[in-house]
Motif scaffolding. Structure first.
Motif, PDB file in Angstrom:
ATOM      1  N   GLY A 130       0.812  -1.219   0.000  1.00 52.15           N
ATOM      2  CA  GLY A 130       0.000   0.000   0.000  1.00 52.15           C
ATOM      3  C   GLY A 130       0.841   1.263   0.000  1.00 52.15           C
ATOM      4  N   GLY A 131       0.466   2.195   0.872  1.00 54.96           N
ATOM      5  CA  GLY A 131       1.137   3.492   0.887  1.00 54.96           C
ATOM      6  C   GLY A 131       2.591   3.418   1.308  1.00 54.96           C
ATOM      7  N   CYS A 132       2.954   2.408   2.125  1.00 54.86           N
ATOM      8  CA  CYS A 132       4.281   2.434   2.749  1.00 54.86           C
ATOM      9  C   CYS A 132       5.121   1.189   2.496  1.00 54.86           C
ATOM     10  N   GLY A 133       4.501   0.005   2.390  1.00 50.87           N
ATOM     11  CA  GLY A 133       5.281  -1.212   2.169  1.00 50.87           C
ATOM     12  C   GLY A 133       6.223  -1.088   0.980  1.00 50.87           C
TER      13      GLY A 133
ATOM     14  N   LEU B 138       4.344  -8.854  -0.676  1.00 46.84           N
ATOM     15  CA  LEU B 138       3.066  -9.583  -0.769  1.00 46.84           C
ATOM     16  C   LEU B 138       1.904  -8.638  -0.515  1.00 46.84           C
ATOM     17  N   ASP B 139       0.848  -8.746  -1.294  1.00 47.61           N
ATOM     18  CA  ASP B 139      -0.351  -7.963  -0.980  1.00 47.61           C
ATOM     19  C   ASP B 139      -1.598  -8.821  -1.156  1.00 47.61           C
ATOM     20  N   GLY B 140      -2.529  -8.643  -0.228  1.00 45.64           N
ATOM     21  CA  GLY B 140      -3.765  -9.425  -0.226  1.00 45.64           C
ATOM     22  C   GLY B 140      -4.792  -8.951  -1.237  1.00 45.64           C
ATOM     23  N   GLY B 141      -4.535  -7.829  -1.893  1.00 48.40           N
ATOM     24  CA  GLY B 141      -5.474  -7.309  -2.891  1.00 48.40           C
ATOM     25  C   GLY B 141      -4.912  -7.430  -4.295  1.00 48.40           C
TER      26      GLY B 141
ATOM     27  N   ALA C 224      -7.411  -2.109  -0.849  1.00 47.30           N
ATOM     28  CA  ALA C 224      -6.426  -3.198  -0.894  1.00 47.30           C
ATOM     29  C   ALA C 224      -5.709  -3.219  -2.238  1.00 47.30           C
ATOM     30  N   GLY C 225      -4.588  -3.903  -2.250  1.00 48.35           N
ATOM     31  CA  GLY C 225      -3.878  -4.128  -3.509  1.00 48.35           C
ATOM     32  C   GLY C 225      -2.713  -3.173  -3.679  1.00 48.35           C
ATOM     33  N   VAL C 226      -2.048  -3.312  -4.815  1.00 46.45           N
ATOM     34  CA  VAL C 226      -0.850  -2.510  -5.078  1.00 46.45           C
ATOM     35  C   VAL C 226      -1.239  -1.028  -5.114  1.00 46.45           C
TER      36      VAL C 226
ATOM     37  N   GLY D 237      -2.499   0.333  -2.450  1.00 46.01           N
ATOM     38  CA  GLY D 237      -3.306   0.414  -1.235  1.00 46.01           C
ATOM     39  C   GLY D 237      -4.207   1.636  -1.265  1.00 46.01           C
ATOM     40  N   THR D 238      -4.320   2.293  -0.119  1.00 47.93           N
ATOM     41  CA  THR D 238      -5.245   3.424  -0.011  1.00 47.93           C
ATOM     42  C   THR D 238      -4.715   4.660  -0.737  1.00 47.93           C
ATOM     43  N   THR D 239      -3.450   4.651  -1.160  1.00 50.95           N
ATOM     44  CA  THR D 239      -2.989   5.803  -1.951  1.00 50.95           C
ATOM     45  C   THR D 239      -3.629   5.817  -3.342  1.00 50.95           C
TER      46      THR D 239
ATOM     47  N   TYR E 133      -5.865   8.390  -2.559  1.00 50.26           N
ATOM     48  CA  TYR E 133      -5.458   9.591  -1.820  1.00 50.26           C
ATOM     49  C   TYR E 133      -5.290  10.801  -2.730  1.00 50.26           C
ATOM     50  N   PHE E 134      -5.325  11.980  -2.070  1.00 51.65           N
ATOM     51  CA  PHE E 134      -5.265  13.246  -2.807  1.00 51.65           C
ATOM     52  C   PHE E 134      -3.815  13.671  -3.044  1.00 51.65           C
ATOM     53  N   GLY E 135      -2.868  12.916  -2.487  1.00 49.19           N
ATOM     54  CA  GLY E 135      -1.449  13.207  -2.707  1.00 49.19           C
ATOM     55  C   GLY E 135      -0.902  14.319  -1.835  1.00 49.19           C
ATOM     56  N   ASN E 136      -1.681  14.815  -0.878  1.00 53.61           N
ATOM     57  CA  ASN E 136      -1.188  15.924  -0.051  1.00 53.61           C
ATOM     58  C   ASN E 136      -0.050  15.452   0.837  1.00 53.61           C
ATOM     59  N   CYS E 137       1.046  16.176   0.810  1.00 53.27           N
ATOM     60  CA  CYS E 137       2.266  15.717   1.469  1.00 53.27           C
ATOM     61  C   CYS E 137       2.857  16.755   2.414  1.00 53.27           C
TER      62      CYS E 137
ATOM     63  N   MET F 172      -2.795 -13.112   0.632  1.00 52.17           N
ATOM     64  CA  MET F 172      -3.063 -12.568   1.959  1.00 52.17           C
ATOM     65  C   MET F 172      -2.210 -13.291   3.008  1.00 52.17           C
ATOM     66  N   VAL F 173      -1.392 -12.547   3.720  1.00 50.18           N
ATOM     67  CA  VAL F 173      -0.588 -13.163   4.777  1.00 50.18           C
ATOM     68  C   VAL F 173      -1.507 -13.459   5.963  1.00 50.18           C
ATOM     69  N   THR F 174      -1.494 -14.706   6.413  1.00 51.30           N
ATOM     70  CA  THR F 174      -2.383 -15.107   7.508  1.00 51.30           C
ATOM     71  C   THR F 174      -1.617 -15.410   8.793  1.00 51.30           C
TER      72      THR F 174
ATOM     73  N   ASP G 160       4.200   1.217   8.321  1.00 51.35           N
ATOM     74  CA  ASP G 160       3.005   1.811   7.720  1.00 51.35           C
ATOM     75  C   ASP G 160       2.459   2.841   8.698  1.00 51.35           C
ATOM     76  N   ASN G 161       1.262   3.355   8.435  1.00 56.96           N
ATOM     77  CA  ASN G 161       0.706   4.387   9.322  1.00 56.96           C
ATOM     78  C   ASN G 161       0.569   3.914  10.766  1.00 56.96           C
ATOM     79  N   SER G 162       0.465   2.625  10.969  1.00 56.12           N
ATOM     80  CA  SER G 162       0.241   2.146  12.333  1.00 56.12           C
ATOM     81  C   SER G 162       1.471   2.367  13.209  1.00 56.12           C
TER      82      SER G 162
ATOM     83  N   PRO H  94      -0.968  12.028   6.810  1.00 56.38           N
ATOM     84  CA  PRO H  94       0.084  11.164   7.362  1.00 56.38           C
ATOM     85  C   PRO H  94       1.076  10.541   6.397  1.00 56.38           C
ATOM     86  N   THR H  95       0.730  10.407   5.107  1.00 58.07           N
ATOM     87  CA  THR H  95       1.462   9.442   4.276  1.00 58.07           C
ATOM     88  C   THR H  95       2.926   9.813   4.081  1.00 58.07           C
ATOM     89  N   LEU H  96       3.196  11.092   3.831  1.00 54.54           N
ATOM     90  CA  LEU H  96       4.598  11.487   3.635  1.00 54.54           C
ATOM     91  C   LEU H  96       5.442  11.091   4.851  1.00 54.54           C
TER      92      LEU H  96
HETATM   93  C1  LIG Z   1     -10.179   9.511   0.144  1.00 50.51           C
HETATM   94  C2  LIG Z   1      -8.802   9.496   0.800  1.00 50.51           C
HETATM   95  C3  LIG Z   1      -7.956  10.564   0.600  1.00 50.51           C
HETATM   96  C4  LIG Z   1      -6.681  10.572   1.206  1.00 50.51           C
HETATM   97  N1  LIG Z   1      -5.842  11.627   0.958  1.00 50.51           N
HETATM   98  C5  LIG Z   1      -4.632  11.654   1.561  1.00 50.51           C
HETATM   99  C6  LIG Z   1      -3.729  12.725   1.306  1.00 50.51           C
HETATM  100  O1  LIG Z   1      -3.995  13.623   0.496  1.00 50.51           O
HETATM  101  N2  LIG Z   1      -2.531  12.720   1.960  1.00 50.51           N
HETATM  102  C7  LIG Z   1      -2.195  11.745   2.841  1.00 50.51           C
HETATM  103  O2  LIG Z   1      -1.125  11.816   3.430  1.00 50.51           O
HETATM  104  N3  LIG Z   1      -3.021  10.702   3.072  1.00 50.51           N
HETATM  105  C8  LIG Z   1      -4.218  10.636   2.449  1.00 50.51           C
HETATM  106  N4  LIG Z   1      -5.048   9.553   2.664  1.00 50.51           N
HETATM  107  C9  LIG Z   1      -4.564   8.480   3.541  1.00 50.51           C
HETATM  108  C10 LIG Z   1      -3.568   7.560   2.805  1.00 50.51           C
HETATM  109  O3  LIG Z   1      -4.208   6.897   1.766  1.00 50.51           O
HETATM  110  C11 LIG Z   1      -2.975   6.602   3.822  1.00 50.51           C
HETATM  111  O4  LIG Z   1      -2.273   7.394   4.777  1.00 50.51           O
HETATM  112  C12 LIG Z   1      -1.979   5.593   3.258  1.00 50.51           C
HETATM  113  O5  LIG Z   1      -2.490   4.903   2.165  1.00 50.51           O
HETATM  114  C13 LIG Z   1      -1.613   4.617   4.379  1.00 50.51           C
HETATM  115  O6  LIG Z   1      -0.624   3.710   3.929  1.00 50.51           O
HETATM  116  P1  LIG Z   1      -0.485   2.298   4.673  1.00 50.51           P
HETATM  117  O7  LIG Z   1       0.643   1.600   4.036  1.00 50.51           O
HETATM  118  O8  LIG Z   1      -0.478   2.538   6.135  1.00 50.51           O
HETATM  119  O9  LIG Z   1      -1.856   1.516   4.380  1.00 50.51           O
HETATM  120  P2  LIG Z   1      -2.588   1.176   3.022  1.00 50.51           P
HETATM  121  O10 LIG Z   1      -2.268   2.155   1.960  1.00 50.51           O
HETATM  122  O11 LIG Z   1      -4.020   0.995   3.368  1.00 50.51           O
HETATM  123  O12 LIG Z   1      -1.948  -0.200   2.548  1.00 50.51           O
HETATM  124  C14 LIG Z   1      -2.051  -1.402   3.259  1.00 50.51           C
HETATM  125  C15 LIG Z   1      -1.870  -2.535   2.258  1.00 50.51           C
HETATM  126  O13 LIG Z   1      -1.654  -3.748   2.955  1.00 50.51           O
HETATM  127  C16 LIG Z   1      -2.376  -4.782   2.312  1.00 50.51           C
HETATM  128  N5  LIG Z   1      -2.618  -5.803   3.336  1.00 50.51           N
HETATM  129  C17 LIG Z   1      -3.287  -5.652   4.494  1.00 50.51           C
HETATM  130  N6  LIG Z   1      -3.235  -6.779   5.213  1.00 50.51           N
HETATM  131  C18 LIG Z   1      -2.522  -7.661   4.484  1.00 50.51           C
HETATM  132  C19 LIG Z   1      -2.134  -9.013   4.707  1.00 50.51           C
HETATM  133  N7  LIG Z   1      -2.458  -9.658   5.825  1.00 50.51           N
HETATM  134  N8  LIG Z   1      -1.427  -9.643   3.741  1.00 50.51           N
HETATM  135  C20 LIG Z   1      -1.079  -8.992   2.589  1.00 50.51           C
HETATM  136  N9  LIG Z   1      -1.433  -7.711   2.349  1.00 50.51           N
HETATM  137  C21 LIG Z   1      -2.133  -7.057   3.289  1.00 50.51           C
HETATM  138  C22 LIG Z   1      -3.616  -4.099   1.788  1.00 50.51           C
HETATM  139  O14 LIG Z   1      -4.185  -4.824   0.711  1.00 50.51           O
HETATM  140  C23 LIG Z   1      -3.085  -2.744   1.369  1.00 50.51           C
HETATM  141  O15 LIG Z   1      -2.669  -2.745   0.026  1.00 50.51           O
HETATM  142  C24 LIG Z   1      -6.292   9.505   2.040  1.00 50.51           C
HETATM  143  C25 LIG Z   1      -7.160   8.421   2.221  1.00 50.51           C
HETATM  144  C26 LIG Z   1      -8.395   8.410   1.601  1.00 50.51           C
HETATM  145  C27 LIG Z   1      -9.317   7.240   1.814  1.00 50.51           C
END
Ligand SMILES: Cc1cc2nc3c(=O)[nH]c(=O)nc-3n(C[C@H](O)[C@H](O)[C@H](O)COP(=O)(O)OP(=O)(O)OC[C@H]3O[C@@H](n4cnc5c(N)ncnc54)[C@H](O)[C@@H]3O)c2cc1C
Length: 591
Positions: free
Chosen positions: A10-13, A30-33, A84-86, A88-90, A93-97, A261-263, A530-532, A543-545
């Motif tokens: 997703g956003g950070c992996g 690995l990604d579950g999506g 989910a997927g390559v 992730g939530t980005t 996202y709006f790309g704000n950094c 999906m990693v279990t 990741d964000n957590s 948070p993403t940057l």
């Molecule tokens: C509408 C919207 C707008 C946004 N705009 C902004 C913005 O402008 N600026 C900003 O900073 N943030 C923004 N965000 C937030 C941003 O998308 C997240 O901060 C960022 O994607 C978080 O990255 P992450 O890696 O923590 O999680 P995610 O991007 O959610 O990625 C997690 C990944 O892990 C995978 N995964 C989960 N569990 C497993 C498993 N067990 N096995 C394998 N794969 C797994 C998922 O499929 C997913 O691809 C926005 C979010 C939304 C919904």
């Protein structure tokens, strides 16, 4: 045996994966999506087709859209918005950094020192993260956002607040500015025409101002993936990870497996310490399970799935902080209705912001009709003018809050989607132990017990509530100052799109899961990237940057600690993700 397994693309992996692959390590991602290799064939611009939480192509779930989305128990009125997927939530996202406010780091000594979440600061100083911010800003890359009419109107409102313009990357005072944004600036015909024939790459480069970011960016037409306008990681870090053998001397391409999906995370004794040794992943299509071993495991499943996987793997949780401390920026939506054209649905969704260190920030948000209507119907306060669910507000806000009734909703939307200016509060939200992810008692799915996310609007600290009120009032003033005919306050129910800090790093062993290197205190060789991993809500900035900067720092630490390597961020110039070597290599790969 692999060198490193990264769970989540997703956003950070992908940030950690790309950095370690560039150093020559053997990395499995690995990604579950799904992986959408050809968005122009797989995506549309239709809001429901893209964004439907259960069936949309941008949902949290496996690749096959006829299979159920991942179930999460939400025991309150709330929306958990993850993809989910390559990418992730980005992909949404709006790309704000923006960078985090310096006040949330442990070296901060400004006069407003006590105005932040003082019990949960970063376990290191702001200055030490700056090189990693700069590295990610150059890599994505980050630019000043493309802007249009809605930003002009927003800035007019900011000027009536008496705020100065911020001109530095570091936020030191209350101020306003264009967003720093991971969107390539318009070039050639981009932004000058809506004629598709002229918006083909390379006649057009960068953002074409199409207004559909949230449905997934695929602009300009026929653009190579790594030059796509919005720099979600499927367009930036993943192309770099897959081609690291070409652009990095001694680099090795990452192996990417999706719908996987990693279990379980496995552990064993390494060098006399309990350590991560590998994972089991499940092929969503066949149900087959696979085991992979590695010297280091990086967990990057996002703020909900990372603690879920930890708990399902029955890893140690000695202080019971896995999943606790969930923060989300306590969003509210305040919008103004204007007589004039605002361009709500045009251009990047959010290109302007204000910051109020100690309270949080505001940003404009321009959206399409379905998300606009959804947001106008998503309130903690019941129905506007009818009942309040016991919610009451005092101060400069004297109007009713709550979802718009059907007639009013119709009136506002028919007055014109492009006559609305939305302002969202990004609140400095306190870490609280009871806001948390646990395992639900409801039925497990094929990947194990499902997560339960408790994030009740009423379970907030006094400071979070005060911060949100402060920001909401500034938003009302801003909209009046900008000339709004009428201003509405939604009192949004928890719209969980900035989700953080459920596996938080910290100084205090009693209330953190990770140490200052983002390595688990209880299981060595297991890192969270990741964000957590964030120790707090950053004071309010998106948070993403910061998570990506932290993932870069974590990758460097892993390379030094477990692979005997040297640090590189301070000694090298980053390769930009739009590099032609990456473009050429992607064209050769059978993706
Ligand atoms: C509408 C919207 C707008 C946004 N705009 C902004 C913005 O402008 N600026 C900003 O900073 N943030 C923004 N965000 C937030 C941003 O998308 C997240 O901060 C960022 O994607 C978080 O990255 P992450 O890696 O923590 O999680 P995610 O991007 O959610 O990625 C997690 C990944 O892990 C995978 N995964 C989960 N569990 C497993 C498993 N067990 N096995 C394998 N794969 C797994 C998922 O499929 C997913 O691809 C926005 C979010 C939304 C919904």
């Amino acid at each position: 045996m692999r060198d490193v397994i990264v769970i989540g693309a997703g956003g950070c992996g992908p940030v950690a994966a790309k950095e370690l692959a560039a150093q020559g390590l053997d990395v499995l991602l690995l990604d579950g999506g799904p992986r959408h290799a050809d968005p122009r064939k797989e995506w549309s611009l239709l809001e429901s087709d893209a964004n439907h939480l259960l069936t949309g192509y941008l949902r949290a779930g496996p690749e096959d859209r006829s299979k159920p989305a991942w179930y999460r128990e939400l025991p309150q009125n709330s929306l958990l918005w993850q993809v989910a997927g390559v990418g992730g939530t980005t992909k949404h996202y709006f790309g704000n950094c923006p960078r985090a406010y310096p006040g949330v780091f442990n070296d901060y000594n400004g006069p407003d020192r006590d105005n932040y979440d003082v019990g949960h600061r970063f376990p290191f100083g702001y200055r030490s993260l700056v090189p990693y911010y700069e590295w990610v800003e150059a890599t994505l890359p980050v630019h000043t956002a493309p802007m249009g009419t809605k930003e002009t109107v927003y800035f007019a409102g900011c000027e009536t607040l008496g705020l100065p313009v911020q001109k530095t990357k570091t936020t030191t005072e209350a101020s306003y500015r264009p967003q720093e944004n991971a969107i390539l600036p318009p070039g050639g015909n981009a932004g000058r025409t809506t004629d598709p024939a002229k918006l083909v790459y390379p006649l057009a480069t960068g953002c074409t101002m199409c207004g559909h970011c949230i449905q997934g960016c695929m602009q300009p037409i026929d653009v190579p993936r790594n030059q796509t306008a919005r720099r979600s990681t499927d367009n930036s870090y993943v192309p770099m990870a897959l081609t690291a053998d070409v652009w990095s001397a001694g680099g090795k391409a990452v192996t990417l497996i999706t719908d996987a999906m990693v279990t379980k995370i496995h552990t064993g004794q390494v060098d006399g310490q309990l350590s991560a040794t590998g994972v089991t992943w499940r092929d969503n299509a066949t149900g087959d399970k696979h085991r992979e071993d590695a010297r280091v495991v990086i967990l990057a499943g996002g703020a909900v799935e990372s603690p879920r996987l930890w708990l399902n793997s029955e890893l140690p949780n000695p202080n019971d902080w896995v999943g606790r401390g969930f923060t989300d920026h306590h969003l509210d939506l305040i919008f103004g209705v204007f007589d004039d054209y605002i361009g709500n649905s045009k251009g990047p969704h959010s290109s302007a912001r204000c910051d109020f260190p100690g309270y949080g920030g505001l940003q404009n948000v321009g959206i399409g009709p379905a998300v606009q209507a959804y947001a106008m119907a998503f309130s903690e306060s019941g129905v506007r003018g009818q009942y309040t669910n016991g919610r009451g507000f005092r101060g400069i806000w004297d109007g009713p809050t709550g979802r718009l009734g059907a007639e009013e909703l119709k009136d506002v939307l028919l007055h014109g989607l492009d006559r609305i200016l939305n302002v969202v509060t990004l609140t400095d939200d306190d870490v609280l132990p009871d806001n948390r992810v646990t395992l639900s008692a409801m039925s497990a799915d094929e990947n194990g017990p499902v997560p339960k996310v408790r994030m009740d609007q009423r379970g907030r600290s006094e400071r979070s509530v005060r911060n949100r009120e402060f920001l909401a009032y500034r938003a009302v003033e801003l909209l009046h100052g900008a000339g709004a005919e009428k201003v509405y306050r939604m009192d949004l129910a928890p719209m969980l799109l900035h989700v953080h800090s459920t596996m938080r790093m910290g100084t205090d062993e009693a209330n953190s899961v990770l140490d200052a290197n983002a390595e688990s205190r209880a299981v060595k060789r297991l890192f969270v990237a990741d964000n957590s991993a964030l120790p707090n809500s950053l004071g309010g900035p998106n948070p993403t940057l910061t998570s990506q900067a932290l993932a870069t720092r974590t990758a460097e630490t892993i390379f030094q600690t477990y692979f005997g390597g040297d640090a590189w961020v301070r000694s090298q110039a980053p390769v930009v993700s739009t590099d032609q070597r990456i473009t050429r290599r992607l064209a050769q790969l059978d993706l």
